[in-house]
Design an enzyme around this catalytic site. Structure first.
Site, short mmCIF file in Angstrom:
data_model
loop_
_atom_site.label_atom_id
_atom_site.label_comp_id
_atom_site.label_asym_id
_atom_site.label_seq_id
_atom_site.Cartn_x
_atom_site.Cartn_y
_atom_site.Cartn_z
N GLU A 1 -2.88 0.28 -7.92
CA GLU A 1 -2.82 1.40 -6.96
C GLU A 1 -2.57 2.74 -7.66
OE1 GLU A 1 -1.28 -1.56 -3.41
OE2 GLU A 1 0.17 -0.40 -4.56
N ASP B 1 5.65 -5.44 -6.19
CA ASP B 1 6.29 -4.84 -5.03
C ASP B 1 7.73 -5.32 -4.98
OD1 ASP B 1 4.14 -3.48 -4.02
OD2 ASP B 1 3.87 -4.74 -2.26
#
Length: 591
Positions: A337, A361
């Site tokens: 990302e 994450d």
């Protein structure tokens, strides 16, 4: 194109310049200190690429301005990126110090009684502080005899910590971050801050649209023979997990093959964009063959790429691992990302340890009570106070399965130069490749899935940028945790069970953000974090101080915190000192 040379460590033996007996009596002892320091560093350290660390010793002992200048001329010609000044005696403070404003520097003053090495150390550090050029202090805890040539354990620890961090600083300088794409789904870390890279890290940002990746794939700007090798390697080594998509979104064998092919091509092309590939020149693509001199990269992916093309999961996971179809090699640093700030934490961890980094994450805090309610299992051991679920579809290195083994047979992640092909194969065997979930990734792809073995020490880090303050670093040392299989399955199926998982238990201190596991999760500054093998938070703290990045959260023992001596003049609380000193001195490469 000429290969860029690696930074070296400069060793500066300084001496009392008074002739007619004083200097002459100290020459051998002083130079031996320099040689012993160089021998230690070359024996114990390697660059992140695996190459041996080289030390450059001044041709003569340094007694004053003339010899200091001669030493500097030599260092400038030999790509010295950090310096260590050593002495067993009194010398002339400001006349002998290293005055380079951006090069990390330390001074080892020998703790002996015959000559006042400690007095020079204090005088030289005072000069550094007064001139605004911070330096690290190294002074042994116990007095040594004048003829003792050994390096005490506490001195060795500081020499190595300083050198590891200093080499990281020097290795990042002049390199680039390849920003492949733009902002992913509004994630702040992918709003790439050029000033941060330039002013704090000495790096450039190379911004490239994702259409460049599309162009390279469509126009065959890659090594076609290598692609065939990569496909054959994947056919031999990839195990595929279940396809959890609805029937209308599942791909047939031909479509799946096309997705795999493009995923491997993405890995090859991103690598070539980072470091270049001379084989591209052989097919007439000289410009593309050079690459962008990138020591780290990020790929936006979502959603402008992934809504129609295979996602970056396979490419990112393979690039970040210590092996691929070419065998065991140095891992790359590629942030999913395009989270450039997590990419910087990955880069720091890789430079300090030479190991692959696990991008994740920081997904869920599971309290002991919640786990018992959902599974009936009562947490114990390292997990007794609760755990954090670290999971992400993208760039978790396959090394994170911890199927490599240390000298005692414990699960770990090794520097790439210590990894055997059998260990690489074991990591691959522990990984399944699951078809990407269509709701997230309409263009398909494969997500790696593995489960990190338990009981492995890790350090979780993250860089954040705070408006009005600048960058800050978060550090949480802890361990991976192994849950009973049925418990893991229940918890994992509540989220995305096709992604890699690490169950993480931070070490608690009972204070502040480490009061409990919930507080660690609550104080984490962003949605992503990085796992680096080992409890290496102290190395991160030292590196951050060199770059003038304050540490806003850590659980490292105070005795291991090692920062420049001038930090002590910025108050009595060591964490407040860090903020004030970083603000006072400003970023290392002020712009």
């Amino acid at each position: 194109m000429k290969k860029i040379s690696l930074p070296k460590i400069g060793i500066r033996p300084v001496i009392d310049g008074r002739r007619m007996g004083v200097r002459e009596s100290l020459e051998e002892q002083t130079m031996n200190m320099a040689k012993a320091t160089a021998a230690l560093l070359t024996e114990k350290l390697r660059h992140a690429c695996g190459a041996a660390v080289e030390c450059v010793i001044s041709d003569t002992c340094i007694a004053g301005m003339a010899e200091a200048a001669a030493c500097e001329e030599k260092f400038s010609s030999q790509n010295v990126g950090l310096t260590i000044t050593v002495t067993p005696c009194w010398c002339y403070g400001s006349e002998t110090i290293d005055m380079d404003p951006t090069r990390p520097k330390a001074i080892w003053g020998f703790n002996g009684t015959e000559r006042p090495g400690a007095v020079y150390l204090a005088a030289a550090l005072a000069a550094h502080s007064q001139k605004g050029i911070p330096a690290f202090s190294i002074y042994g805890h116990d007095v040594q005899d004048a003829d003792d040539t050994s390096i005490p354990a506490d001195v060795e620890e500081k020499l190595l910590r300083f050198a590891r961090a200093g080499l990281a600083v020097a290795s990042m300088k002049g390199k680039s971050y390849l920003s492949l794409g733009g902002v992913s789904m509004g994630i702040a870390g992918s709003i790439v801050d050029h000033n941060f890279f330039e002013s704090w890290l000495g790096m450039k940002v190379q911004a490239v649209d994702m259409t460049e990746l599309r162009r390279r794939i469509d126009q065959k700007i890659y090594d076609e023979a290598e692609l065939e090798m990569a496909l054959a390697w994947a056919d031999k080594n990839f195990r595929y997990g279940e396809d959890e998509n609805n029937k209308q979104y599942q791909r047939n064998a031909e479509q799946s093959r096309a997705v795999l092919r493009e995923s491997l091509l993405m890995a090859m092309c991103i690598r070539d964009m980072m470091q270049g590939n001379s084989k591209l020149a052989d097919i007439g693509r000289v410009e593309e063959s050079l690459g962008y001199n990138a020591i780290a990269a990020g790929f936006q992916g979502q959603r402008h790429w992934t809504d129609q093309y295979p996602n970056g999961d396979t490419a990112e996971a393979l690039l970040n691992s210590s092996f691929d179809w070419n065998g065991v090699r140095e891992p790359f640093v590629v942030a999913t990302e395009n989270d450039s700030l997590n990419g910087v934490a990955m880069l720091m961890g890789h430079q300090l340890t030479g190991t692959a980094q696990v991008f994740a994450d920081v997904r869920t805090y599971w309290s002991p009570e919640a786990i018992e309610r959902v599974t009936g299992h009562k947490l114990d051991g390292l997990a007794e106070h609760g755990i954090i679920h670290l999971i992400n579809s993208g760039s978790a290195a396959l090394d994170g399965s911890c199927k490599q083994r240390d000298s005692e047979g414990n699960p770990t992640m090794k520097p790439h130069w210590e990894i055997s092909q059998q260990e690489a194969d074991a990591c691959l065997a522990a990984t399944e490749w699951c078809p990407a979930i269509h709701e997230y990734f309409r263009g398909g792809g494969y997500s790696s899935r593995f489960l990190t073995e338990g009981g492995v020490p890790f350090t979780m880090t993250r860089v954040n940028i705070i408006k009005g303050l600048g960058p800050v670093l978060q550090i949480a040392e802890g361990w991976s945790v192994e849950l009973p299989k049925d418990v893991h399955d229940i918890l994992n199926k509540r989220t995305n069970s096709t992604w890699p998982t690490t169950w993480f238990a931070p070490r608690l201190t009972g204070k502040g953000p480490f009061t409990d596991v919930y507080s660690v999760m609550a104080n984490w500054g962003a949605n992503h974090g990085v796992l680096t093998i080992g409890h290496v938070g102290a190395d991160f703290i030292t590196l951050a101080s060199m770059l003038r990045i304050p540490v806003c959260m850590h659980n490292v023992e105070e005795t291991k915190v090692y920062r420049p001596s001038a930090w002590a003049a910025h108050g009595m609380d060591i964490e407040g000192q860090d903020y004030r000193a970083c603000q006072n001195y400003g970023p290392l490469y002020k712009r």
